[in-house]
Each structure stands twice: as structure tokens, then as C-alpha cells.
Design an enzyme around this catalytic site. Structure first.
Site, PDB file in Angstrom:
ATOM      1  N   SER A  18      53.665  29.203  45.799  1.00 53.64           N
ATOM      2  CA  SER A  18      53.680  30.158  46.817  1.00 53.64           C
ATOM      3  C   SER A  18      52.627  31.133  46.746  1.00 53.64           C
ATOM      4  CB  SER A  18      55.307  30.773  46.622  1.00 53.64           C
ATOM      5  OG  SER A  18      54.961  31.457  45.422  1.00 53.64           O
TER       6      SER A  18
ATOM      7  N   ARG B   6      58.021  30.267  40.264  1.00 56.25           N
ATOM      8  CA  ARG B   6      58.638  31.176  39.069  1.00 56.25           C
ATOM      9  C   ARG B   6      60.078  31.263  39.280  1.00 56.25           C
ATOM     10  NH1 ARG B   6      60.410  35.916  39.916  1.00 56.25           N
ATOM     11  NH2 ARG B   6      59.157  36.231  41.870  1.00 56.25           N
TER      12      ARG B   6
ATOM     13  N   THR C 143      42.963  33.686  35.607  1.00 54.34           N
ATOM     14  CA  THR C 143      41.951  34.758  34.816  1.00 54.34           C
ATOM     15  C   THR C 143      43.015  36.005  33.970  1.00 54.34           C
ATOM     16  OG1 THR C 143      41.605  36.106  36.950  1.00 54.34           O
ATOM     17  CG2 THR C 143      40.065  34.095  36.573  1.00 54.34           C
TER      18      THR C 143
ATOM     19  N   GLY D 268      37.038  30.593  34.921  1.00 58.50           N
ATOM     20  CA  GLY D 268      37.415  31.711  35.809  1.00 58.50           C
ATOM     21  C   GLY D 268      36.646  31.675  37.263  1.00 58.50           C
ATOM     22  N   ASN D 269      36.027  30.426  37.309  1.00 63.75           N
ATOM     23  CA  ASN D 269      35.614  30.232  38.870  1.00 63.75           C
ATOM     24  C   ASN D 269      35.304  28.677  38.960  1.00 63.75           C
ATOM     25  OD1 ASN D 269      34.084  29.929  41.346  1.00 63.75           O
ATOM     26  ND2 ASN D 269      34.209  32.335  41.390  1.00 63.75           N
ATOM     27  N   MET D 270      35.929  28.018  39.868  1.00 59.25           N
ATOM     28  CA  MET D 270      35.846  26.717  39.961  1.00 59.25           C
ATOM     29  C   MET D 270      34.888  26.319  41.101  1.00 59.25           C
ATOM     30  SD  MET D 270      38.287  24.834  38.134  1.00 59.25           S
ATOM     31  CE  MET D 270      39.385  25.634  36.687  1.00 59.25           C
TER      32      MET D 270
ATOM     33  N   HIS E 294      36.804  42.151  45.289  1.00 55.24           N
ATOM     34  CA  HIS E 294      37.849  41.283  45.494  1.00 55.24           C
ATOM     35  C   HIS E 294      39.007  41.850  46.213  1.00 55.24           C
ATOM     36  CE1 HIS E 294      36.303  38.898  42.210  1.00 55.24           C
ATOM     37  NE2 HIS E 294      36.983  37.999  42.620  1.00 55.24           N
ATOM     38  N   HIS E 295      39.886  41.255  47.129  1.00 61.85           N
ATOM     39  CA  HIS E 295      41.020  41.801  47.718  1.00 61.85           C
ATOM     40  C   HIS E 295      41.892  42.923  46.980  1.00 61.85           C
ATOM     41  CE1 HIS E 295      43.525  38.870  45.357  1.00 61.85           C
ATOM     42  NE2 HIS E 295      42.591  38.188  45.296  1.00 61.85           N
TER      43      HIS E 295
ATOM     44  N   LYS F  97      44.357  41.673  44.026  1.00 60.60           N
ATOM     45  CA  LYS F  97      43.952  41.138  42.390  1.00 60.60           C
ATOM     46  C   LYS F  97      44.455  41.950  41.402  1.00 60.60           C
ATOM     47  CE  LYS F  97      39.986  39.172  40.002  1.00 60.60           C
ATOM     48  NZ  LYS F  97      40.992  37.941  39.559  1.00 60.60           N
TER      49      LYS F  97
HETATM   50  N1  LIG Z   1      39.046  29.942  38.636  1.00 66.43           N
HETATM   51  C1  LIG Z   1      39.042  30.057  40.119  1.00 66.43           C
HETATM   52  O1  LIG Z   1      38.221  29.478  40.612  1.00 66.43           O
HETATM   53  C2  LIG Z   1      39.927  31.118  40.760  1.00 66.43           C
HETATM   54  C3  LIG Z   1      40.854  31.801  39.996  1.00 66.43           C
HETATM   55  N2  LIG Z   1      41.899  32.462  40.604  1.00 66.43           N
HETATM   56  C4  LIG Z   1      42.830  33.219  39.699  1.00 66.43           C
HETATM   57  O2  LIG Z   1      43.986  32.613  39.979  1.00 66.43           O
HETATM   58  C5  LIG Z   1      45.101  33.329  39.701  1.00 66.43           C
HETATM   59  C6  LIG Z   1      45.962  33.270  40.856  1.00 66.43           C
HETATM   60  O3  LIG Z   1      45.547  34.002  41.970  1.00 66.43           O
HETATM   61  P1  LIG Z   1      46.239  34.322  43.329  1.00 66.43           P
HETATM   62  O4  LIG Z   1      46.669  32.886  43.766  1.00 66.43           O
HETATM   63  O5  LIG Z   1      45.040  35.104  44.166  1.00 66.43           O
HETATM   64  O6  LIG Z   1      47.547  34.997  42.857  1.00 66.43           O
HETATM   65  P2  LIG Z   1      49.020  35.043  43.458  1.00 66.43           P
HETATM   66  O7  LIG Z   1      49.569  36.292  42.950  1.00 66.43           O
HETATM   67  O8  LIG Z   1      48.852  34.814  44.989  1.00 66.43           O
HETATM   68  O9  LIG Z   1      49.552  33.841  42.929  1.00 66.43           O
HETATM   69  C7  LIG Z   1      49.937  33.683  41.619  1.00 66.43           C
HETATM   70  C8  LIG Z   1      51.268  33.007  41.955  1.00 66.43           C
HETATM   71  O10 LIG Z   1      51.761  32.633  40.484  1.00 66.43           O
HETATM   72  C9  LIG Z   1      53.186  32.598  40.537  1.00 66.43           C
HETATM   73  N3  LIG Z   1      53.863  32.778  39.208  1.00 66.43           N
HETATM   74  C10 LIG Z   1      53.877  33.715  38.556  1.00 66.43           C
HETATM   75  N4  LIG Z   1      54.680  33.276  37.300  1.00 66.43           N
HETATM   76  C11 LIG Z   1      55.069  31.914  37.499  1.00 66.43           C
HETATM   77  C12 LIG Z   1      55.845  30.841  36.622  1.00 66.43           C
HETATM   78  N5  LIG Z   1      56.371  31.343  35.453  1.00 66.43           N
HETATM   79  N6  LIG Z   1      55.753  29.793  37.265  1.00 66.43           N
HETATM   80  C13 LIG Z   1      55.382  29.305  38.399  1.00 66.43           C
HETATM   81  N7  LIG Z   1      54.540  30.328  39.045  1.00 66.43           N
HETATM   82  C14 LIG Z   1      54.452  31.523  38.620  1.00 66.43           C
HETATM   83  C15 LIG Z   1      53.584  33.773  41.203  1.00 66.43           C
HETATM   84  O11 LIG Z   1      54.856  33.830  41.757  1.00 66.43           O
HETATM   85  P3  LIG Z   1      55.466  34.931  42.366  1.00 66.43           P
HETATM   86  O12 LIG Z   1      54.931  35.639  43.281  1.00 66.43           O
HETATM   87  O13 LIG Z   1      57.052  34.460  42.534  1.00 66.43           O
HETATM   88  O14 LIG Z   1      55.677  35.943  41.018  1.00 66.43           O
HETATM   89  C16 LIG Z   1      52.289  33.717  42.680  1.00 66.43           C
HETATM   90  O15 LIG Z   1      52.874  32.650  43.606  1.00 66.43           O
HETATM   91  C17 LIG Z   1      44.518  34.750  39.308  1.00 66.43           C
HETATM   92  O16 LIG Z   1      44.628  34.947  37.969  1.00 66.43           O
HETATM   93  C18 LIG Z   1      43.183  34.616  39.831  1.00 66.43           C
HETATM   94  O17 LIG Z   1      42.173  35.657  39.167  1.00 66.43           O
HETATM   95  C19 LIG Z   1      41.915  32.752  41.920  1.00 66.43           C
HETATM   96  C20 LIG Z   1      41.133  32.294  42.770  1.00 66.43           C
HETATM   97  C21 LIG Z   1      39.978  31.375  42.234  1.00 66.43           C
HETATM   98  O1  LIG Z   2      41.722  36.445  41.857  1.00 58.97           O
HETATM   99  C1  LIG Z   2      40.811  36.181  42.819  1.00 58.97           C
HETATM  100  O2  LIG Z   2      41.004  36.221  44.057  1.00 58.97           O
HETATM  101  C2  LIG Z   2      39.867  35.439  42.145  1.00 58.97           C
HETATM  102  N1  LIG Z   2      39.715  35.213  40.885  1.00 58.97           N
HETATM  103  C3  LIG Z   2      38.721  34.715  40.163  1.00 58.97           C
HETATM  104  C4  LIG Z   2      37.989  35.466  39.228  1.00 58.97           C
HETATM  105  O3  LIG Z   2      38.703  36.333  38.593  1.00 58.97           O
HETATM  106  O4  LIG Z   2      36.896  35.736  39.257  1.00 58.97           O
HETATM  107  C5  LIG Z   2      37.797  33.808  41.084  1.00 58.97           C
HETATM  108  C6  LIG Z   2      37.480  34.379  42.325  1.00 58.97           C
HETATM  109  O5  LIG Z   2      36.487  35.288  42.517  1.00 58.97           O
HETATM  110  C7  LIG Z   2      38.597  34.896  43.101  1.00 58.97           C
END
Ligand SMILES: NC(=O)C1=CN([C@@H]2O[C@H](COP(=O)(O)OP(=O)(O)OC[C@H]3O[C@@H](n4cnc5c(N)ncnc54)[C@H](OP(=O)(O)O)[C@@H]3O)[C@@H](O)[C@H]2O)C=CC1
Ligand SMILES: O=C(O)C1=N[C@H](C(=O)O)C[C@H](O)C1
Length: 268
Positions: free
Chosen positions: A12, A37, A102, A125-127, A157-158, A161
Site C-alpha cells: 500500500s 502491515r 533505508t 539505498g537507491n536502486m 525529498h518529499h 520521508k
Molecule cells: N532504495 C531505493 O531505491 C528507494 C528506497 N526507498 C525507501 O523505501 C522505504 C519506503 O518508502 P515509501 O514507499 O516512500 O514509504 P511508504 O511509507 O509509502 O511505504 C512503506 C510501507 O511499508 C508498510 N509497512 C510498515 N510496516 C509493515 C509491515 N510490518 N509489513 C508490511 N508492510 C509494512 C507501510 O504500511 P502502513 O502505511 O500500513 O504503515 C507502508 O505502506 C523508505 O525506507 C524509503 O527511503 C524509497 C524509494 C527508493
Molecule cells: O524515501 C524516499 O522517497 C527515497 N528514499 C531513498 C533514499 O533514502 O535515498 C531513495 C530515493 O531518494 C527516494
């Protein structure tokens, strides 16, 4: 050969939804499970409907054990505690665990290392391709320029975060430090506020901006007397991260247990 079955955790979320769309659109993988979750309102709903479209016949679950049991790979962009818990399940299932989450603390990283003794973990940390190229460039520029060039990493970032500096900023800082022959812990300077005193030569600083819907922007600034070099990456679409994560999940299919990153996946 059958296409690998992929589970997306935290479906979600911002990245969870993007990942589900990218895996569903792929002709190289099957989306076999999606988790949320416990307590999340998407649990028990059809994924397609939960995402605002027609039903697709895949039910969102809050039971990761059952979802992961039959998967070949799990793509996981959630929270540090969740990723550690998922790593224990992927280790048992001998499934590839792609981690985009992250904000890990050293205790989390120790647990991921233990889980990677049983199955491959690919974490970055970034794909995106662009950032992983920038990591290599940052290392080279830092190695080429002397300590009279101050290094600062600035990221934006937004407003949703939760961690800072971003995982990407830390990757870039680590690359800059490595270019100068040190681990980042040796050179990282604490966040500045108040009477900080003058900048200490050779340190690496980090600044974080949070606002609006910025997907992710990173500058590595090399500043010397009379000139600056700025290396920049701008992300405008989360699909770049999801595509990289799916590529990692496919790449990991024939890999043994161990810890890998996107440089391994991309051959950089
Ligand atoms: N490495 C990369 O390239 C990138 C990394 N990221 C990282 O990815 C992570 C997520 O980012 P983003 O999608 O923006 O964040 P969001 O908050 O939109 O999404 C995180 C999701 O994880 C869910 N979650 C929390 N606990 C659980 C659990 N126990 N089981 C299943 N789901 C769970 C949350 O659900 P709920 O809302 O119900 O709590 C939420 O839907 C961050 O750490 C971000 O920095 C982001 C973009 C790129
Ligand atoms: O939380 C995000 O959105 C993102 N997280 C990653 C990070 O912590 O660098 C990657 C990207 O910048 C988006």
C-alpha cells in the site's frame, strides 16, 4: 524455465504500489503475493481494486509467512524493523531478498548480515541506474581532488520521508570517503546548528531538505577556493527504483547466499 514468483511487501506504500505495477507489467516475473502491515485496511482486499482499478485475482495479505513460503524473491521497501523480520523469512524460504528500505541502524545491519548466510540479500539505498553510476563518479572525483576541496552532500525529498540523511546521500558520502581512502565514519561531520565553528578540513557534511512531492534529488558538492564541481542526480519518477529492484530480483535467482548491492547487479 518458469518465471520467478515475486512477493512485494508493504504494497500500500508509495514504492509498494509502484513495485506491484512494474512486476505485473513484466514478462520476466510473476507477482505471487503482496503484503501489508497487520491492521492496514488493504488486508483481505483484491490488489487491483485496492489500487483503484479492476480486480486482478490477487488478495492482499497481512501474513508474510504464508506469502513468502512459495516465492523465489521478495522485494521490500518498508521500514528497517520490517525488513529485518522479512529477512528471517526469506532466509528460511531460501528466497532472494531485495531491500530498498533505508534508515537502518547498525543492529539492523548485523541481523541482515546473519540472514544473508542462508540466502542472497541485495540491498541499496537507491536502486536507480543513474545514482549507482553517480556513486562511481563521486569516488573518482573525490580521489582526484585534494583535501582543500570540501565535500558536502545535499539532498531533497518529499514531506513524508522519515529518515535523514537519505540512503542515497549516505551511499554518495561513503563513495566520497572511500575515494579519499577512508570509511565514511572517519570523515562524517554531525548535522550543523548553532555556533559550530569553522568547517574542519577533510570532513564530509550532509544537508537534508523536506517538502512537497519531491521524488529525490542529490547533489555532491566539491567546493574549493574560487570554484565548485557539482555532481547531481534528479529522480522524477519512482519507476526508476522499482525497475532496478525487479532487475535485482531476477539477477539474484542464480546467486548463492551473501550480501550484494546494485553495483553487483549492474556490473559497475
Ligand atoms: N532504495 C531505493 O531505491 C528507494 C528506497 N526507498 C525507501 O523505501 C522505504 C519506503 O518508502 P515509501 O514507499 O516512500 O514509504 P511508504 O511509507 O509509502 O511505504 C512503506 C510501507 O511499508 C508498510 N509497512 C510498515 N510496516 C509493515 C509491515 N510490518 N509489513 C508490511 N508492510 C509494512 C507501510 O504500511 P502502513 O502505511 O500500513 O504503515 C507502508 O505502506 C523508505 O525506507 C524509503 O527511503 C524509497 C524509494 C527508493
Ligand atoms: O524515501 C524516499 O522517497 C527515497 N528514499 C531513498 C533514499 O533514502 O535515498 C531513495 C530515493 O531518494 C527516494
Amino acid at each position: 524455465m518458469e518465471k520467478p514468483g515475486i512477493v512485494v511487501t508493504g504494497v500500500s506504500g508509495r514504492m509498494g504500489q509502484m513495485l506491484a505495477r512494474i512486476v505485473l507489467a513484466s514478462d520476466k516475473a510473476r507477482l505471487v503475493g503482496v503484503t501489508v502491515r497487520p491492521g492496514n485496511p488493504w488486508a483481505g482486499r483484491d490488489l487491483g481494486e485496492a489500487m483503484g482499478g479492476p480486480a486482478i485475482g490477487l488478495t492482499v495479505t497481512d501474513d508474510p509467512v504464508q506469502a513468502i513460503a512459495s516465492a523465489q524473491a521478495v522485494i521490500d521497501f518498508t521500514t528497517p524493523d520490517t525488513s529485518v523480520a522479512i529477512a528471517e523469512l526469506t532466509a528460511q524460504a531460501r528466497a532472494v531478498h531485495v531491500i530498498g528500505t533505508t534508515g537502518f541502524e547498525p543492529a539492523h545491519l548485523a541481523k541482515l548480515k546473519a540472514a544473508a548466510r542462508h540466502a542472497p540479500i541485495i540491498r541499496a539505498g537507491n536502486m536507480s541506474l543513474g545514482v549507482n553510476l553517480l556513486v562511481g563518479l563521486t569516488r573518482r572525483v573525490a580521489a582526484a581532488l585534494g583535501e582543500d576541496w570540501d565535500i558536502e552532500v545535499v539532498e531533497a525529498h518529499h514531506n513524508r520521508k522519515v529518515d535523514a540523511p537519505s540512503g542515497t546521500a549516505l551511499m554518495l558520502g561513503e563513495a566520497a570517503a572511500n575515494g579519499r581512502g577512508h570509511p565514511l565514519e572517519d570523515l562524517r561531520t554531525p548535522a550543523r546548528e548553532g555556533i559550530t565553528g569553522a568547517r574542519q578540513q577533510g570532513t564530509i557534511g550532509f544537508s537534508a531538505i523536506r517538502g512537497g512531492d519531491v521524488v529525490g534529488e542529490h547533489d555532491v558538492i566539491f567546493a574549493a577556493a574560487g570554484e565548485r564541481v557539482v555532481l547531481r542526480h534528479l529522480a522524477t519518477d519512482r519507476a526508476i527504483f522499482a525497475r532496478g529492484a525487479l532487475q535485482a530480483a531476477l539477477w539474484g535467482q542464480d546467486k548463492g547466499p551473501g550480501e550484494y548491492d546494485m553495483a553487483d547487479v549492474l556490473g559497475l
